[in-house]
Design an enzyme around this catalytic site. Structure first.
Site, PDB file in Angstrom:
ATOM      1  N   ASP A  73       1.034  -1.441   0.268  1.00  0.00           N
ATOM      2  CA  ASP A  73       0.140  -0.239   0.097  1.00  0.00           C
ATOM      3  C   ASP A  73       1.009   1.236  -0.275  1.00  0.00           C
ATOM      4  OD1 ASP A  73      -2.676   2.043  -0.219  1.00  0.00           O
ATOM      5  OD2 ASP A  73      -2.646   1.131   1.935  1.00  0.00           O
ATOM      6  N   ASP A 129      -8.690   3.877  -1.723  1.00  0.00           N
ATOM      7  CA  ASP A 129      -9.699   3.820  -0.861  1.00  0.00           C
ATOM      8  C   ASP A 129     -11.083   4.809  -1.278  1.00  0.00           C
ATOM      9  OD1 ASP A 129      -7.967   3.560   0.706  1.00  0.00           O
ATOM     10  OD2 ASP A 129      -6.962   5.551   0.946  1.00  0.00           O
TER      11      ASP A 129
END
Ligand SMILES: *[C@@H]1O[C@H](CO)[C@@H](O)[C@H](O)[C@H]1NC(C)=O
Length: 921
Positions: free
Chosen positions: A517, A593
């Site tokens: 990530d 996100d």
């Protein structure tokens, strides 16, 4: 996951807060974007030096000159495999090397023969494969033909720009203002050197200075897609699939890998990944263009004016003079001009050509295409144990449970929080005993903590990215003050890869996989939440030169670590947020996100289609939405959509309410279970598609026009797509929907609702009534799909389970075909021929199977449990199976005339044996 800004406020007030645009640059705030975007067409100073021509069997080399500055450039035009053409332009004598993004390619592309067919002072014509190109000398322009149709023009509008590296002149104090007007050029400067130098030497954004020690360095060019109204690709943007006009209405589409907090839909802002690859499609042609550049890039799009078509040399289609055209303008902050023209001529050809250049997704391990359960965070071993047990308790299949950053000791990757996870290996073994897997997060920012071995080694070996002054770059991320590993250095990549070895990564096992990530990279206190552009990498490259490659270089290294830890025996699975050209070679990508609202559910389709056609085929979006709390209806609809998208993972923010399926009412839980079960029943189909994807580049999730290229109705669809060539999906993505409008493509094509076998005709739209349990999915007539109807706790437990074949007959009611691929599901033995690739075909009255490829080296116990034949107009008297094992045998069957459905029970033949099933009337 994402930067934490007042999240508790957010969740408690359940406010929908959008992106803070002020954190991210608009084109107006970027010097090179202004300088390129403000150019006027028709004034190109670049010309080809014809007397400098060098012709070799595979390429033409020459020089370009800028008439205004006198600067010289090298030009290389080479023919590549499969009819592709590459155009490379660089400075002839740069004072500093310019970055080339070649590591993104799947090796150096092979050149093939190219022929110079004619040449005069005005230019030349070359032929390569079945295609040709015309090079015009002054101004320089390249017209590319697919077959004999003119499809792409480069620099037709004269927007080429190549800012050569130069030394900074003695600055006059007033000229240092980055906002100074463009025309403030010193009087005494010769007119030939007058260039727009707005924002060239130093720029500021918010509190950040970009020192730009090497001055202006941007490269740009225009490309016109002749005969095309629709262009696609250039992910990642939360926007429509068919790209919108930007010129005159918005900023250009931006490609600059960024950690964008609460991104909004329907705009051209940059997101986490960048693939500067565009596909243009019309009812008669499909072509592609790859702009291989790893620096910040912007792309302007505008529908063309008619007169910009070079009409004299175009072969007009059906005599039409109203040729549509899409003009695009690409510019990057540094690097070189390195462009690949993919001539098609069809959409599948373009996918294959792109696969040759940037590679394909290696066949994922079987578990990774099943369902993943993630959350920031599963708190401790007990939480993991409970969640895992609850899936069994509630009879919901799942394959992977994920641990986010909180599992570590103080955000130090490759470590465990000893209080919450004292026995990681035992925990993993408990999960994997049921055939499941685990994933931990491993990010590229390294906590600057002298007691942390990764940090102390990285420091002593000089493995961190440096700031402009040559000290280790220090940025703020999850652990606080962090160093960023310089994955540009191959030695760092090898070192990092070794950290995945079971001897290094304590508590890990071969069943533990990885999530990379924050690898844009995210730097909380950096400009635009990322790294300073004047930071320095190995090889003295500036971060500016290769920003968009940082993520792929990290995943390249992680992937290598996965392979190494099993001595190359086991396949890797990793998930990355940042991506670039070629990232598919290392694993899966998700859209970052997103937010739990209907807009974000709807945008998953165009976002994943854009990624899919650009090579990033193993892609998905957080099911349920990362930020905020979905209500039961949204969550169910999201599971239903996600079950029919390539990478299927639920994920949620730390401060959202827990949302495991059993925490909802019984009906919601049942609907989620049913959606996940549908995914599991179709895993054999998905797996076959992923194998075919590895071989030929065809994305498992694809736009309708990839299967029905001439059906114009499908060209700007954002709510419907295909999985493979056999299933059409139109997820329900509206609240309180009672129906969806489904368009069925294809002339003489029939479609069958997979739930009730209702028949629909191609080229027609139908209103499909939906209840909460309905996922509108349709099987194409003429196809055969292998499914597994028995439900297990995880996919690996189904390995020997029997199959059901769904035979959907074509319009004539006589034909259908389909494929099935099987292997061990987790090793590379398939590369040694250990697999089964079966074809099934139904002709007139007989269903047979035959081996398509492969050897006898792999065997399966799986057998054929049921055959469902759809679209059969008369009831057979007898159904007979014939096989080498037992000769002929009559089978039980039922026939429903209302739906023209024949269900044949228990043929009980091995799926790979030679057999046939005959209907006798
Ligand atoms: C593993 O499973 C056993 C048996 O259910 C249990 O006693 C133990 O606590 C589990 N270990 C972990 C770390 O979850």
């Amino acid at each position: 996951m994402k930067m934490l800004l007042l999240l508790s406020v957010l969740t408690t007030l359940s406010l929908v807060v959008g992106v803070d645009r002020g954190n991210f640059k608009s084109c107006d705030q970027s010097g090179f974007c202004r300088r390129n975007r403000n150019m006027q067409p028709g004034e190109s100073p670049y010309y080809l030096l014809m007397n400098n021509l060098k012709v070799s069997p595979t390429k033409i080399e020459s020089r370009l000159a800028n008439a205004k500055t006198g600067v010289l450039y090298t030009l290389e035009i080479s023919a590549l495999m499969d009819g592709m053409l590459r155009m490379k332009i660089n400075e002839a004598t740069p004072i500093r090397q310019r970055f080339e993004a070649t590591e993104a390619l799947n090796g150096e592309p092979k050149e093939t023969s190219l022929k110079l067919v004619s040449q005069n002072s005005e230019g030349m014509t070359i032929e390569f494969g079945k295609n040709k190109a015309i090079i015009h000398a002054n101004p320089f322009r390249l017209d590319v033909y697919s077959g004999d149709q003119h499809v792409i023009s480069a620099n037709t509008r004269g927007l080429m720009k190549f800012e050569h590296y130069r030394t900074k002149e003695q600055p006059k104090p007033e000229n240092q203002e980055q906002e100074g007007p463009a025309n403030q050029v010193e009087e005494e400067k010769p007119a030939a050197e007058v260039e727009d130098m707005d924002g060239a030497w130093e720029e500021h954004f918010k509190s950040h200075a970009d020192s730009k020690p090497f001055g202006p360095s941007s490269v740009g060019m225009d490309f016109s897609f002749v005969g095309f109204k629709h262009v696609y690709g250039i992910p990642e943007h939360a926007d429509a699939f068919s790209l919108k006009q930007t010129k005159g209405s918005t900023d250009p589409y931006r490609l600059y890998n960024l950690d964008v907090f609460q991104f909004e839909v329907n705009n051209p802002m940059a997101l986490y990944g960048s693939v500067p690859f565009m596909v243009a499609h019309s009812d008669i042609k499909t072509v592609g263009l790859l702009w291989l550049n790893a620096a910040e890039t912007w792309i302007d799009i505008e529908p063309a004016t008619q007169q910009s078509v070079v009409s004299s040399i175009v072969d007009f289609v059906k005599g039409s003079t109203q040729l549509p055209q899409t003009d695009t303008h690409w510019f990057s902050e540094s690097g070189i001009i390195d462009v690949f023209f993919l001539p098609g001529p069809g959409p599948k050809d373009v996918m294959k050509q792109n696969a040759i250049l940037s590679g394909t997704t290696p066949l994922p391990p079987y578990f990774s295409i099943a369902y993943h359960q993630c959350r920031w965070n599963y708190n401790d071993q007990e939480d993991v144990r409970n969640v895992d047990a609850n899936f069994d308790e509630h009879d919901i299949p799942y394959d992977v449970i994920w641990l986010d950053i909180e599992h570590t000791d103080g955000k130090k990757y490759f470590t465990w929080d000893n209080h919450k996870f004292p026995n990681p290996e035992e925990m993993i073994n408990n999960v994997t005993a049921k055939g499941r897997k685990m994933v931990t997060i491993i990010d590229p920012h390294i906590k600057r903590d002298s007691g942390y071995h990764i940090h102390s080694e990285a420091t002593s070996k000089g493995y961190y990215v440096k700031n402009k002054d040559g000290h280790d770059y220090d940025g703020w991320c999850w652990p606080g003050s962090s160093g960023y590993l310089d994955f540009v250095n191959p030695e760092v990549r090898d070192w990092w890869a070794s950290k995945f070895g079971l001897d290094h990564y304590k508590g890990s096992t071969l069943q533990l996989f990885t999530w990379n990530d924050m690898n844009e990279p995210s730097v909380f206190n950096g400009p635009e939440v990322t790294m300073h552009k004047d930071a320095k990498h190995y090889g003295s490259w500036e971060h500016r030169d290769l920003h968009n490659m940082y993520g792929i270089l990290m995943t390249m290294s992680t992937y290598k670590g996965h392979l190494q830890r099993s001595n190359g025996h086991l396949r890797s699975f990793l998930l990355s947020r940042a991506f670039f050209v070629g990232s598919q070679r290392y694993g899966a990508v998700w859209t970052g996100d997103n937010t739990a609202d209907w807009d974000h559910l709807r945008i998953t389709v165009p976002m994943l289609l854009s990624m899919s056609i650009s090579g990033i085929t193993f892609c998905g979006a957080d099911v349920g939405g990362f930020f905020m709390n979905p209500d039961a209806e949204l969550l169910v609809r999201w599971y239903q959509a996600g079950a029919f998208q390539p990478f299927f993972r639920a994920h949620s923010h730390l401060e959202t309410k827990r949302r495991e399926p059993w925490l909802f009412d019984a009906e919601t839980k049942q609907l989620i279970r049913a959606a996940i079960q549908k995914r599991y029943s179709l895993l054999p189909y998905w797996y076959t598609l992923f194998m075919e994807n590895e071989q030929n580049g065809m994305p498992p999730m694809r736009p309708l026009w990839m299967e029905f290229p001439s059906d114009q109705t499908t060209f700007d669809m954002d709510d419907e797509y295909m999985i493979g060539s056999s299933l059409l999906v139109h997820p329900v993505m509206e609240s309180k929907a009672t129906n969806v409008e489904v368009y069925f493509p294809g002339e003489n094509q029939v479609w069958y609702d997979v739930d009730n076998y209702q028949k629909f005709n191609g080229l027609e739209s139908s209103t499909i009534p939906v209840t909460m349990s309905k996922i509108p999915v349709f099987q194409r007539g003429g196809t055969i799909i292998a499914k597994r109807e028995r439900m297990r706790r995880s996919s690996s437990l189904s390995h020997d389970d029997p199959y059901t074949l769904i035979v959907a007959l074509d319009k004539t009611g006589q034909f259908a075909n389909g494929n099935l691929y099987i292997d061990d599901g987790h090793t590379f033995q398939y590369k040694q021929g250990e697999y089964i690739y079966q074809g099934f075909s139904f002709k007139k009255d007989t269903l047979t199977n035959h081996a398509l490829q492969g050897s006898e080296k792999f065997e399966t116990k799986a057998w054929l449990e049921k055959v469902i034949i759809i679209g059969i107009s008369t009831e057979p008297k007898t159904v007979q199976v014939e096989s080498h094992d037992f000769g002929k045998k009559n089978l039980l069957f039922t026939y429903k005339s209302s739906t023209q459905l024949l269900i044949i029970r228990k043929p009980a033949v091995n799926i790979e044996a030679e057999w046939s099933i005959k209907l006798l009337f």
